[in-house]
Design a protein around this motif. Structure first.
Motif, PDB file in Angstrom:
ATOM      1  N   GLY A   3       0.813  -1.215   0.000  1.00 49.10           N
ATOM      2  CA  GLY A   3       0.000   0.000   0.000  1.00 49.10           C
ATOM      3  C   GLY A   3       0.843   1.260   0.000  1.00 49.10           C
ATOM      4  O   GLY A   3       0.542   2.217  -0.724  1.00 49.10           O
ATOM      5  N   ALA A   4       1.894   1.257   0.801  1.00 51.59           N
ATOM      6  CA  ALA A   4       2.758   2.440   0.863  1.00 51.59           C
ATOM      7  C   ALA A   4       3.444   2.684  -0.483  1.00 51.59           C
ATOM      8  O   ALA A   4       3.481   3.817  -0.979  1.00 51.59           O
ATOM      9  N   PHE A   5       3.956   1.636  -1.096  1.00 49.13           N
ATOM     10  CA  PHE A   5       4.639   1.807  -2.376  1.00 49.13           C
ATOM     11  C   PHE A   5       3.665   2.119  -3.505  1.00 49.13           C
ATOM     12  O   PHE A   5       4.039   2.761  -4.487  1.00 49.13           O
ATOM     13  N   MET A   6       2.418   1.684  -3.376  1.00 44.11           N
ATOM     14  CA  MET A   6       1.431   2.028  -4.387  1.00 44.11           C
ATOM     15  C   MET A   6       1.152   3.538  -4.346  1.00 44.11           C
ATOM     16  O   MET A   6       1.069   4.193  -5.388  1.00 44.11           O
ATOM     17  N   VAL A   7       1.035   4.084  -3.144  1.00 44.49           N
ATOM     18  CA  VAL A   7       0.804   5.522  -3.007  1.00 44.49           C
ATOM     19  C   VAL A   7       2.008   6.311  -3.515  1.00 44.49           C
ATOM     20  O   VAL A   7       1.859   7.383  -4.100  1.00 44.49           O
ATOM     21  N   MET A   8       3.210   5.768  -3.309  1.00 44.62           N
ATOM     22  CA  MET A   8       4.424   6.448  -3.777  1.00 44.62           C
ATOM     23  C   MET A   8       4.704   6.200  -5.258  1.00 44.62           C
ATOM     24  O   MET A   8       5.702   6.675  -5.785  1.00 44.62           O
ATOM     25  N   ALA A   9       3.825   5.451  -5.930  1.00 45.54           N
ATOM     26  CA  ALA A   9       3.960   5.150  -7.364  1.00 45.54           C
ATOM     27  C   ALA A   9       5.287   4.451  -7.674  1.00 45.54           C
ATOM     28  O   ALA A   9       5.989   4.798  -8.620  1.00 45.54           O
ATOM     29  N   GLN A  10       5.624   3.471  -6.855  1.00 50.32           N
ATOM     30  CA  GLN A  10       6.842   2.683  -7.058  1.00 50.32           C
ATOM     31  C   GLN A  10       6.436   1.225  -7.309  1.00 50.32           C
ATOM     32  O   GLN A  10       6.247   0.451  -6.363  1.00 50.32           O
ATOM     33  N   PRO A  11       6.300   0.820  -8.557  1.00 46.12           N
ATOM     34  CA  PRO A  11       5.808  -0.523  -8.869  1.00 46.12           C
ATOM     35  C   PRO A  11       6.660  -1.653  -8.302  1.00 46.12           C
ATOM     36  O   PRO A  11       6.127  -2.688  -7.889  1.00 46.12           O
ATOM     37  N   VAL A  12       7.971  -1.481  -8.274  1.00 47.20           N
ATOM     38  CA  VAL A  12       8.839  -2.547  -7.764  1.00 47.20           C
ATOM     39  C   VAL A  12       8.560  -2.797  -6.289  1.00 47.20           C
ATOM     40  O   VAL A  12       8.447  -3.948  -5.845  1.00 47.20           O
ATOM     41  N   GLY A  13       8.428  -1.753  -5.517  1.00 48.07           N
ATOM     42  CA  GLY A  13       8.114  -1.892  -4.097  1.00 48.07           C
ATOM     43  C   GLY A  13       6.739  -2.484  -3.880  1.00 48.07           C
ATOM     44  O   GLY A  13       6.534  -3.295  -2.964  1.00 48.07           O
ATOM     45  N   PHE A  14       5.775  -2.091  -4.720  1.00 45.67           N
ATOM     46  CA  PHE A  14       4.427  -2.661  -4.628  1.00 45.67           C
ATOM     47  C   PHE A  14       4.470  -4.167  -4.831  1.00 45.67           C
ATOM     48  O   PHE A  14       3.902  -4.930  -4.042  1.00 45.67           O
ATOM     49  N   TRP A  15       5.149  -4.611  -5.882  1.00 46.54           N
ATOM     50  CA  TRP A  15       5.203  -6.052  -6.158  1.00 46.54           C
ATOM     51  C   TRP A  15       6.009  -6.796  -5.096  1.00 46.54           C
ATOM     52  O   TRP A  15       5.725  -7.961  -4.805  1.00 46.54           O
ATOM     53  N   ALA A  16       6.980  -6.133  -4.493  1.00 46.95           N
ATOM     54  CA  ALA A  16       7.711  -6.750  -3.374  1.00 46.95           C
ATOM     55  C   ALA A  16       6.760  -6.958  -2.199  1.00 46.95           C
ATOM     56  O   ALA A  16       6.793  -8.003  -1.539  1.00 46.95           O
ATOM     57  N   GLY A  17       5.886  -5.988  -1.932  1.00 47.56           N
ATOM     58  CA  GLY A  17       4.892  -6.129  -0.873  1.00 47.56           C
ATOM     59  C   GLY A  17       3.922  -7.263  -1.163  1.00 47.56           C
ATOM     60  O   GLY A  17       3.554  -8.030  -0.267  1.00 47.56           O
ATOM     61  N   VAL A  18       3.506  -7.381  -2.427  1.00 52.20           N
ATOM     62  CA  VAL A  18       2.615  -8.478  -2.813  1.00 52.20           C
ATOM     63  C   VAL A  18       3.318  -9.819  -2.598  1.00 52.20           C
ATOM     64  O   VAL A  18       2.702 -10.797  -2.142  1.00 52.20           O
ATOM     65  N   ALA A  19       4.608  -9.875  -2.889  1.00 51.24           N
ATOM     66  CA  ALA A  19       5.378 -11.102  -2.665  1.00 51.24           C
ATOM     67  C   ALA A  19       5.427 -11.446  -1.178  1.00 51.24           C
ATOM     68  O   ALA A  19       5.346 -12.622  -0.803  1.00 51.24           O
ATOM     69  N   VAL A  20       5.534 -10.439  -0.324  1.00 52.06           N
ATOM     70  CA  VAL A  20       5.544 -10.669   1.124  1.00 52.06           C
ATOM     71  C   VAL A  20       4.182 -11.195   1.586  1.00 52.06           C
ATOM     72  O   VAL A  20       4.106 -12.070   2.453  1.00 52.06           O
ATOM     73  N   VAL A  21       3.098 -10.678   1.008  1.00 52.61           N
ATOM     74  CA  VAL A  21       1.763 -11.194   1.335  1.00 52.61           C
ATOM     75  C   VAL A  21       1.691 -12.677   0.990  1.00 52.61           C
ATOM     76  O   VAL A  21       1.223 -13.500   1.786  1.00 52.61           O
ATOM     77  N   PHE A  22       2.163 -13.034  -0.200  1.00 48.51           N
ATOM     78  CA  PHE A  22       2.185 -14.441  -0.616  1.00 48.51           C
ATOM     79  C   PHE A  22       3.062 -15.265   0.321  1.00 48.51           C
ATOM     80  O   PHE A  22       2.705 -16.376   0.714  1.00 48.51           O
ATOM     81  N   LEU A  23       4.210 -14.715   0.717  1.00 51.34           N
ATOM     82  CA  LEU A  23       5.112 -15.401   1.632  1.00 51.34           C
ATOM     83  C   LEU A  23       4.429 -15.688   2.968  1.00 51.34           C
ATOM     84  O   LEU A  23       4.624 -16.759   3.561  1.00 51.34           O
ATOM     85  N   GLY A  24       3.600 -14.767   3.446  1.00 53.55           N
ATOM     86  CA  GLY A  24       2.862 -14.985   4.689  1.00 53.55           C
ATOM     87  C   GLY A  24       1.957 -16.201   4.593  1.00 53.55           C
ATOM     88  O   GLY A  24       1.855 -16.991   5.529  1.00 53.55           O
ATOM     89  N   GLY A  25       1.294 -16.365   3.457  1.00 49.41           N
ATOM     90  CA  GLY A  25       0.451 -17.538   3.259  1.00 49.41           C
ATOM     91  C   GLY A  25       1.253 -18.828   3.231  1.00 49.41           C
ATOM     92  O   GLY A  25       0.849 -19.838   3.816  1.00 49.41           O
ATOM     93  N   VAL A  26       2.391 -18.795   2.589  1.00 49.15           N
ATOM     94  CA  VAL A  26       3.250 -19.979   2.515  1.00 49.15           C
ATOM     95  C   VAL A  26       3.789 -20.332   3.899  1.00 49.15           C
ATOM     96  O   VAL A  26       3.781 -21.502   4.297  1.00 49.15           O
ATOM     97  N   VAL A  27       4.242 -19.325   4.642  1.00 52.32           N
ATOM     98  CA  VAL A  27       4.770 -19.574   5.992  1.00 52.32           C
ATOM     99  C   VAL A  27       3.681 -20.161   6.890  1.00 52.32           C
ATOM    100  O   VAL A  27       3.913 -21.120   7.629  1.00 52.32           O
ATOM    101  N   GLY A  28       2.473 -19.607   6.835  1.00 51.88           N
ATOM    102  CA  GLY A  28       1.364 -20.141   7.629  1.00 51.88           C
ATOM    103  C   GLY A  28       1.048 -21.573   7.264  1.00 51.88           C
ATOM    104  O   GLY A  28       0.813 -22.418   8.132  1.00 51.88           O
TER     105      GLY A  28
END
Length: 84
Positions: free
Chosen positions: A27-52
């Protein structure tokens, strides 16, 4: 849901916490218009599901038959109340 201990496990708490952090990062990187950071955040969301999921597979999640055990306890309490 609260009566069945839904989500009250180390696997659930860890997975949700990691996913929440990823959501905040994306969300923070989306507001800052930084696509790489946004997709990194999405990857972390996916990682949370895998870890769980991995922690649950390791036995740190709710047992598969927990719902059946809960229903048996409720039935026992209800039958004890009916006898009174």
């Amino acid at each position: 849901m609260a009566g069945s201990s839904h989500g009250h496990t180390p696997a659930a708490w860890t997975g949700v916490t990691i996913s929440f952090i990823g959501f905040c990062v994306a969300g923070a990187f989306m507001v800052m218009a930084q696509p790489v950071g946004f997709w990194a955040g999405v990857a972390v969301v996916f990682l949370g599901g895998v870890v769980g999921w991995v922690m649950s597979a390791m036995g740190l999640g709710q047992p598969k038959d927990a719902h059946e055990v809960f229903q048996a306890k409720v039935a026992k309490i209800e039958s004890a109340g009916a006898k009174s």
